[in-house]
Design a protein around this motif. Structure first.
Motif, PDB file in Angstrom:
ATOM      1  N   PHE A  33       0.835  -1.208   0.000  1.00  0.00           N
ATOM      2  CA  PHE A  33       0.000   0.000   0.000  1.00  0.00           C
ATOM      3  C   PHE A  33       0.865   1.252   0.000  1.00  0.00           C
ATOM      4  O   PHE A  33       0.652   2.175  -0.783  1.00  0.00           O
ATOM      5  CB  PHE A  33      -0.935  -0.018   1.216  1.00  0.00           C
ATOM      6  N   ILE A  80      -8.919   5.936  -9.278  1.00  0.00           N
ATOM      7  CA  ILE A  80      -8.989   5.706  -7.833  1.00  0.00           C
ATOM      8  C   ILE A  80      -9.664   4.377  -7.531  1.00  0.00           C
ATOM      9  O   ILE A  80      -9.213   3.615  -6.668  1.00  0.00           O
ATOM     10  CB  ILE A  80      -9.696   6.882  -7.124  1.00  0.00           C
ATOM     11  N   ALA A  81     -10.749   4.078  -8.253  1.00  0.00           N
ATOM     12  CA  ALA A  81     -11.441   2.803  -8.039  1.00  0.00           C
ATOM     13  C   ALA A  81     -10.532   1.632  -8.404  1.00  0.00           C
ATOM     14  O   ALA A  81     -10.466   0.641  -7.661  1.00  0.00           O
ATOM     15  CB  ALA A  81     -12.728   2.760  -8.859  1.00  0.00           C
ATOM     16  N   SER A  84      -7.751   1.321  -5.733  1.00  0.00           N
ATOM     17  CA  SER A  84      -8.304   0.793  -4.482  1.00  0.00           C
ATOM     18  C   SER A  84      -8.676  -0.683  -4.620  1.00  0.00           C
ATOM     19  O   SER A  84      -8.433  -1.478  -3.707  1.00  0.00           O
ATOM     20  CB  SER A  84      -9.540   1.588  -4.067  1.00  0.00           C
ATOM     21  N   LEU A  87      -5.496  -2.803  -4.529  1.00  0.00           N
ATOM     22  CA  LEU A  87      -4.981  -2.943  -3.165  1.00  0.00           C
ATOM     23  C   LEU A  87      -5.839  -3.890  -2.337  1.00  0.00           C
ATOM     24  O   LEU A  87      -5.328  -4.700  -1.572  1.00  0.00           O
ATOM     25  CB  LEU A  87      -4.904  -1.572  -2.482  1.00  0.00           C
ATOM     26  N   THR A  88      -7.147  -3.776  -2.513  1.00  0.00           N
ATOM     27  CA  THR A  88      -8.054  -4.640  -1.769  1.00  0.00           C
ATOM     28  C   THR A  88      -7.864  -6.096  -2.189  1.00  0.00           C
ATOM     29  O   THR A  88      -7.875  -6.996  -1.345  1.00  0.00           O
ATOM     30  CB  THR A  88      -9.517  -4.201  -2.001  1.00  0.00           C
ATOM     31  N   ALA A  97     -12.983  -6.100  -3.604  1.00  0.00           N
ATOM     32  CA  ALA A  97     -12.391  -5.391  -4.748  1.00  0.00           C
ATOM     33  C   ALA A  97     -13.410  -5.264  -5.880  1.00  0.00           C
ATOM     34  O   ALA A  97     -13.507  -4.216  -6.520  1.00  0.00           O
ATOM     35  CB  ALA A  97     -11.144  -6.128  -5.237  1.00  0.00           C
ATOM     36  N   VAL A 100     -15.776  -2.473  -4.992  1.00  0.00           N
ATOM     37  CA  VAL A 100     -15.152  -1.158  -5.193  1.00  0.00           C
ATOM     38  C   VAL A 100     -15.195  -0.789  -6.677  1.00  0.00           C
ATOM     39  O   VAL A 100     -15.521   0.344  -7.039  1.00  0.00           O
ATOM     40  CB  VAL A 100     -13.698  -1.144  -4.668  1.00  0.00           C
TER      41      VAL A 100
END
Length: 128
Positions: A33, A80-81, A84, A87-88, A97, A100
Motif C-alpha cells: 500500500f 482511484i477505483a 483501491s 490494493l483490496t 475489490a 469497489v
C-alpha cells in the motif's frame, strides 16, 4: 528519467512485500500500500500538466468547461477505483475489490447523467 525512479520504487516495494509475506503477511500488505501511494504521489504533478493542456485545448475548441471537468472526474474516479480495488485484492479480499470496482462504475455513470441528458435534449431539439 522519472520512470526509472518509479520502477525502482515498485521493484523495491515488491521485493519487500515478498520477503515480508512469509514473515508477517499483515506488514506485506501495508508495504505494498505504501509503495503504491509513493508511486501515485510521484506522478501527481503530471495530472496538473495534463489538466492545463486539455483545458486550454478545450477552451480553444469552444468546449464547455463543465465537459472538461466531467472528463477529469470520470478519469479520476476510474483510476482511484482501480487502484483501491487492486490494493483490496492484494489484501486477499477479491469480493470487496469487485464491489469497489462496481461502485466506481456507478459513480461514473451517475456523474455523467447530466451530460447525457443534455445530449439527448440536444438530439431531440435537432430532430424536431
Amino acid at each position: 528519467m522519472e520512470i526509472f525512479r518509479i520502477a525502482a520504487i515498485a521493484l523495491v516495494t515488491a521485493f519487500c512485500a515478498l520477503v515480508l509475506r512469509d514473515i508477517k503477511s499483515e506488514l506485506a500488505v501495508l508495504v505494498a500500500f505504501a509503495g503504491g501511494i509513493i508511486v501515485i504521489l510521484s506522478v501527481v504533478d503530471y495530472f496538473s500538466d495534463i489538466f492545463s493542456v486539455i483545458s486550454s485545448i478545450a477552451k480553444r475548441a469552444g468546449i464547455a468547461a463543465s465537459v472538461v471537468t466531467l472528463i477529469f472526474k470520470v478519469i479520476a474516479v476510474g483510476y482511484i477505483a482501480e487502484f483501491s480495488a487492486s490494493l483490496t485484492e492484494d489484501a486477499g479480499l477479491p469480493s470487496l475489490a469487485d464491489k469497489v470496482t462496481l461502485a466506481g462504475k456507478l459513480m461514473i455513470v451517475a456523474s455523467s447523467l447530466p451530460t447525457v441528458v443534455k445530449l439527448f435534449e440536444f438530439i431531440a431539439e435537432m430532430l424536431s
